[in-house]
Design a protein around this motif. Structure first.
Motif, PDB file in Angstrom:
ATOM      1  N   GLU A   4       2.410  16.292   9.427  1.00  0.00           N
ATOM      2  CA  GLU A   4       3.386  15.040   9.191  1.00  0.00           C
ATOM      3  C   GLU A   4       2.662  14.623   7.603  1.00  0.00           C
ATOM      4  OE1 GLU A   4      -0.499  13.259  11.676  1.00  0.00           O
ATOM      5  OE2 GLU A   4       0.672  14.685  11.725  1.00  0.00           O
ATOM      6  N   TYR A   5       1.792  14.751   7.482  1.00  0.00           N
ATOM      7  CA  TYR A   5       1.746  13.673   5.388  1.00  0.00           C
ATOM      8  C   TYR A   5       2.756  15.317   4.709  1.00  0.00           C
ATOM      9  CZ  TYR A   5      -1.734  11.227   7.874  1.00  0.00           C
ATOM     10  OH  TYR A   5      -2.997  10.184   7.746  1.00  0.00           O
ATOM     11  N   ARG A   6       2.821  16.191   4.733  1.00  0.00           N
ATOM     12  CA  ARG A   6       3.453  17.248   4.067  1.00  0.00           C
ATOM     13  C   ARG A   6       5.005  16.861   3.392  1.00  0.00           C
ATOM     14  NH1 ARG A   6       0.528  22.107   7.443  1.00  0.00           N
ATOM     15  NH2 ARG A   6      -1.622  21.933   6.436  1.00  0.00           N
ATOM     16  N   GLU A   7       5.614  16.351   4.447  1.00  0.00           N
ATOM     17  CA  GLU A   7       6.956  15.624   3.921  1.00  0.00           C
ATOM     18  C   GLU A   7       7.265  14.414   2.898  1.00  0.00           C
ATOM     19  OE1 GLU A   7      11.239  13.307   6.032  1.00  0.00           O
ATOM     20  OE2 GLU A   7       9.349  13.998   7.058  1.00  0.00           O
ATOM     21  N   ASN A  12       4.129   8.781   2.730  1.00  0.00           N
ATOM     22  CA  ASN A  12       2.950  10.601   3.112  1.00  0.00           C
ATOM     23  C   ASN A  12       2.224  10.853   1.490  1.00  0.00           C
ATOM     24  OD1 ASN A  12       3.379  10.442   5.646  1.00  0.00           O
ATOM     25  ND2 ASN A  12       5.672  12.726   5.000  1.00  0.00           N
ATOM     26  N   PHE A  13       3.192  10.310   1.042  1.00  0.00           N
ATOM     27  CA  PHE A  13       1.985  10.111  -1.098  1.00  0.00           C
ATOM     28  C   PHE A  13       0.849   9.284  -0.536  1.00  0.00           C
ATOM     29  CE2 PHE A  13       1.262   9.031  -4.504  1.00  0.00           C
ATOM     30  CZ  PHE A  13       0.712   9.672  -5.523  1.00  0.00           C
ATOM     31  N   VAL A  14       1.298   8.088  -0.520  1.00  0.00           N
ATOM     32  CA  VAL A  14      -0.051   7.563   0.286  1.00  0.00           C
ATOM     33  C   VAL A  14      -1.068   7.674   0.963  1.00  0.00           C
ATOM     34  CG1 VAL A  14      -0.248   4.871   0.908  1.00  0.00           C
ATOM     35  CG2 VAL A  14       1.476   5.526  -0.444  1.00  0.00           C
ATOM     36  N   ARG A  15      -0.218   8.662   2.399  1.00  0.00           N
ATOM     37  CA  ARG A  15      -0.823   8.897   3.740  1.00  0.00           C
ATOM     38  C   ARG A  15      -1.852   9.993   3.202  1.00  0.00           C
ATOM     39  NH1 ARG A  15       3.803   7.576   6.351  1.00  0.00           N
ATOM     40  NH2 ARG A  15       2.445   6.451   8.553  1.00  0.00           N
ATOM     41  N   ARG A  16      -2.188  11.332   1.863  1.00  0.00           N
ATOM     42  CA  ARG A  16      -2.319  12.009   1.152  1.00  0.00           C
ATOM     43  C   ARG A  16      -3.377  11.130   0.786  1.00  0.00           C
ATOM     44  NH1 ARG A  16       2.374  14.613   0.818  1.00  0.00           N
ATOM     45  NH2 ARG A  16       3.195  13.534  -1.109  1.00  0.00           N
ATOM     46  N   LEU A  32      -0.400   0.473   3.528  1.00  0.00           N
ATOM     47  CA  LEU A  32       0.165   1.770   3.795  1.00  0.00           C
ATOM     48  C   LEU A  32       1.189   1.134   3.607  1.00  0.00           C
ATOM     49  CD1 LEU A  32       1.166   4.296   4.341  1.00  0.00           C
ATOM     50  CD2 LEU A  32       1.921   3.895   6.621  1.00  0.00           C
ATOM     51  N   GLU A  33       2.071   0.116   4.146  1.00  0.00           N
ATOM     52  CA  GLU A  33       3.060  -0.693   3.417  1.00  0.00           C
ATOM     53  C   GLU A  33       2.892  -1.950   1.849  1.00  0.00           C
ATOM     54  OE1 GLU A  33       4.182  -3.664   6.766  1.00  0.00           O
ATOM     55  OE2 GLU A  33       4.313  -2.615   7.399  1.00  0.00           O
ATOM     56  N   ALA A  46       3.204   6.497  -8.713  1.00  0.00           N
ATOM     57  CA  ALA A  46       2.433   7.998  -8.151  1.00  0.00           C
ATOM     58  C   ALA A  46       1.037   7.944  -8.716  1.00  0.00           C
ATOM     59  CB  ALA A  46       2.969   9.057  -8.074  1.00  0.00           C
ATOM     60  N   ALA A  47       1.309   8.528 -10.505  1.00  0.00           N
ATOM     61  CA  ALA A  47       0.660   8.869 -11.300  1.00  0.00           C
ATOM     62  C   ALA A  47      -1.189   7.680 -11.897  1.00  0.00           C
ATOM     63  CB  ALA A  47       0.673   8.949 -12.540  1.00  0.00           C
ATOM     64  N   VAL A  48      -0.482   6.335 -11.639  1.00  0.00           N
ATOM     65  CA  VAL A  48      -1.511   5.879 -11.310  1.00  0.00           C
ATOM     66  C   VAL A  48      -2.074   5.473 -10.346  1.00  0.00           C
ATOM     67  CG1 VAL A  48      -2.203   3.176 -11.304  1.00  0.00           C
ATOM     68  CG2 VAL A  48      -0.343   4.329 -13.840  1.00  0.00           C
ATOM     69  N   LEU A  49      -1.398   5.249  -9.074  1.00  0.00           N
ATOM     70  CA  LEU A  49      -1.648   5.324  -7.952  1.00  0.00           C
ATOM     71  C   LEU A  49      -2.883   6.532  -7.579  1.00  0.00           C
ATOM     72  CD1 LEU A  49      -2.040   3.433  -5.086  1.00  0.00           C
ATOM     73  CD2 LEU A  49      -0.007   4.567  -4.758  1.00  0.00           C
ATOM     74  N   GLY A  50      -2.124   7.492  -7.840  1.00  0.00           N
ATOM     75  CA  GLY A  50      -3.463   8.522  -7.452  1.00  0.00           C
ATOM     76  C   GLY A  50      -4.752   7.961  -8.732  1.00  0.00           C
TER      77      GLY A  50
END
Length: 64
Positions: A4-7, A12-16, A32-33, A46-50
């Motif tokens: 379910e994390y693949r969508e 799901n990005f955060v979950r991954r 998560l929120e 997304a890059a900075v969060l990663g």
């Protein structure tokens, strides 16, 4: 990785990130929120969060 994390969604990005970096599948809903809202509103990319997950003090057990 749970299927379910693949969508491709912000949630799901955060979950991954939690799963791949910290090995966590049970993410507190408020966390998560928070990260999803930050991504959607452009407060963080997304890059900075990663990077923040990969280089966090908690990950490397570095004292503040």
């Amino acid at each position: 990785m749970p299927a379910e994390y693949r969508e491709n969604t912000a949630s799901n990005f955060v979950r991954r990130l939690y799963y791949c970096v910290e090995g966590v599948t049970e993410i507190p809903q408020k966390e998560l929120e928070f990260w999803v809202q930050a991504l959607q509103e452009g407060d963080v990319t997304a890059a900075v969060l990663g990077q923040s997950f990969f280089f966090s003090r908690r990950k490397w057990s570095i004292p503040a």
